[in-house]
Write an enzyme that holds these catalytic residues in place. Structure first.
Site, PDB file in Angstrom:
ATOM      1  N   HIS A  16       0.481   5.091   0.710  1.00 56.98           N
ATOM      2  CA  HIS A  16      -0.133   5.486   1.780  1.00 56.98           C
ATOM      3  C   HIS A  16       0.170   6.677   2.026  1.00 56.98           C
ATOM      4  O   HIS A  16       0.972   6.860   2.611  1.00 56.98           O
ATOM      5  CB  HIS A  16      -0.585   4.858   3.260  1.00 56.98           C
ATOM      6  N   ASP A  45      -4.214  16.839  -7.681  1.00 48.61           N
ATOM      7  CA  ASP A  45      -4.394  15.826  -7.101  1.00 48.61           C
ATOM      8  C   ASP A  45      -2.380  16.350  -7.527  1.00 48.61           C
ATOM      9  O   ASP A  45      -2.167  15.648  -8.602  1.00 48.61           O
ATOM     10  CB  ASP A  45      -4.686  14.166  -7.148  1.00 48.61           C
ATOM     11  N   ARG A  77       0.639  -0.531   0.014  1.00 48.29           N
ATOM     12  CA  ARG A  77      -0.163   0.208   0.187  1.00 48.29           C
ATOM     13  C   ARG A  77       1.316   1.076  -0.043  1.00 48.29           C
ATOM     14  O   ARG A  77       1.805   1.174   0.744  1.00 48.29           O
ATOM     15  CB  ARG A  77      -0.601  -0.013   1.069  1.00 48.29           C
ATOM     16  N   GLU A 130       0.656  10.236   4.333  1.00 48.19           N
ATOM     17  CA  GLU A 130       0.797  11.171   5.185  1.00 48.19           C
ATOM     18  C   GLU A 130      -0.812  11.879   5.377  1.00 48.19           C
ATOM     19  O   GLU A 130      -1.201  12.452   4.271  1.00 48.19           O
ATOM     20  CB  GLU A 130       1.363  11.949   5.507  1.00 48.19           C
ATOM     21  N   CYS A 131      -1.367  11.933   6.383  1.00 52.77           N
ATOM     22  CA  CYS A 131      -3.275  12.383   6.569  1.00 52.77           C
ATOM     23  C   CYS A 131      -2.654  12.658   8.489  1.00 52.77           C
ATOM     24  O   CYS A 131      -3.262  11.670   9.088  1.00 52.77           O
ATOM     25  CB  CYS A 131      -4.315  11.899   6.618  1.00 52.77           C
ATOM     26  N   GLN A 180      -8.064   3.296   6.778  1.00 54.67           N
ATOM     27  CA  GLN A 180      -7.889   2.908   5.507  1.00 54.67           C
ATOM     28  C   GLN A 180      -6.593   2.061   6.361  1.00 54.67           C
ATOM     29  O   GLN A 180      -5.953   1.138   6.090  1.00 54.67           O
ATOM     30  CB  GLN A 180      -7.547   3.593   4.355  1.00 54.67           C
ATOM     31  N   ARG A 224       0.294  14.653  -6.322  1.00 60.27           N
ATOM     32  CA  ARG A 224       0.542  13.534  -6.320  1.00 60.27           C
ATOM     33  C   ARG A 224       1.901  12.857  -7.343  1.00 60.27           C
ATOM     34  O   ARG A 224       1.429  12.713  -8.099  1.00 60.27           O
ATOM     35  CB  ARG A 224      -0.060  12.322  -5.506  1.00 60.27           C
ATOM     36  N   SER A 228      -5.342  -0.729  -3.520  1.00 57.08           N
ATOM     37  CA  SER A 228      -5.653   0.507  -2.911  1.00 57.08           C
ATOM     38  C   SER A 228      -7.288   1.107  -3.706  1.00 57.08           C
ATOM     39  O   SER A 228      -7.098  -0.346  -4.474  1.00 57.08           O
ATOM     40  CB  SER A 228      -4.862   1.545  -3.849  1.00 57.08           C
ATOM     41  N   CYS A 233      -8.675   8.309   5.799  1.00 58.66           N
ATOM     42  CA  CYS A 233      -7.410   8.565   6.233  1.00 58.66           C
ATOM     43  C   CYS A 233      -7.003   6.708   6.912  1.00 58.66           C
ATOM     44  O   CYS A 233      -6.296   5.854   6.872  1.00 58.66           O
ATOM     45  CB  CYS A 233      -6.536   8.685   5.766  1.00 58.66           C
TER      46      CYS A 233
END
Length: 229
Positions: free
Chosen positions: A78, A152, A76, A80-81, A97, A154, A175, A94
């Site tokens: 992931h 987005d 995964r 950061e949040c 998940q 990213r 995902s 988040c």
């Protein structure tokens, strides 16, 4: 007699040269350390945290090794949040998940790549500015655009670097996001399958989840999401 200079010739780019030019820069492992993880619901698991040299964005991204990774591990990526992962915010999915992913990867064997990409890459303060616009009626993508930011931001090059440093070239990707699969494939990491996570819906994140399904084709079962009161 004047001689006409010979026209310069350009050698066609070979496939080998092109692959070298567009190859993902190499990263190396910096440190590996064992860390026991414990979550608020009592779930605990032994993990190994891996850090890296040479990541292209200079970020302090982590690989979390869980279980016994096989040749094609469950992975995964992931992002950061802080609000969801740490403070348990119900505005997103988040935190749940992350919790789900750790347990599933520990059972299957694989890696959780914890990427320092707060707010889909726009940063914490910008994310909170976007929350204020969402409270005024915009969805999660519209709010970013209204701030003059990407929907987005990213880029998953660092994820490919981390996987390569760990000796991984093919994954089962945990995902709901098809863009993660597409970017990894473009970075020469084979995604043998994309495995969806659960639909972690609350009364506070329904609009957020629905926007992810309708705007960026996340594989969340919308009927399950809309059934939450």
């Amino acid at each position: 007699m004047n001689q006409t200079p010979e026209a310069a010739t350009t050698e066609p780019e070979t496939a080998e040269a092109a692959s070298v030019e567009h190859a993902t820069p190499e990263a190396t492992i910096r440190t590996r350390v064992r860390v026991p993880l414990r979550f608020g619901d009592g779930y605990s698991v032994e993990a190994e945290l891996v850090t890296f040299h040479g990541l292209v964005d200079g970020g302090e991204h982590l690989a979390v090794v869980l279980g016994e990774p096989g040749r094609t591990p469950l992975v995964r990526m992931h992002s950061e949040c802080l609000t969801g992962d740490v403070f348990g915010s119900a505005r997103c999915d988040c935190g749940p998940q992350l919790r789900e992913s750790v347990e599933r990867i520990a059972e299957a064997g694989g890696y959780l790549l914890y990427l320092r990409q707060e707010g889909r890459g726009i940063g914490l303060y910008n994310k909170l500015d976007a929350y204020a616009l969402q409270d005024a009626g915009l969805d999660t993508y519209q709010a970013n655009v209204a701030l003059g930011l990407p929907e987005d931001a990213r880029d998953y090059t660092v994820a490919a670097q981390m996987l390569t440093a760990l000796g991984v070239d093919s994954v089962h990707l945990l995902s709901n996001n098809p863009d993660k699969e597409a970017q990894l494939a473009g970075l020469h990491v084979t995604v043998t399958e994309r495995v969806p996570t659960g639909a972690h819906a609350t009364a506070h994140n329904l609009r957020y989840l629905r926007a992810k399904v309708e705007h960026t084709r996340h594989s969340i079962v919308l009927d399950d999401v809309l059934s939450v009161a």
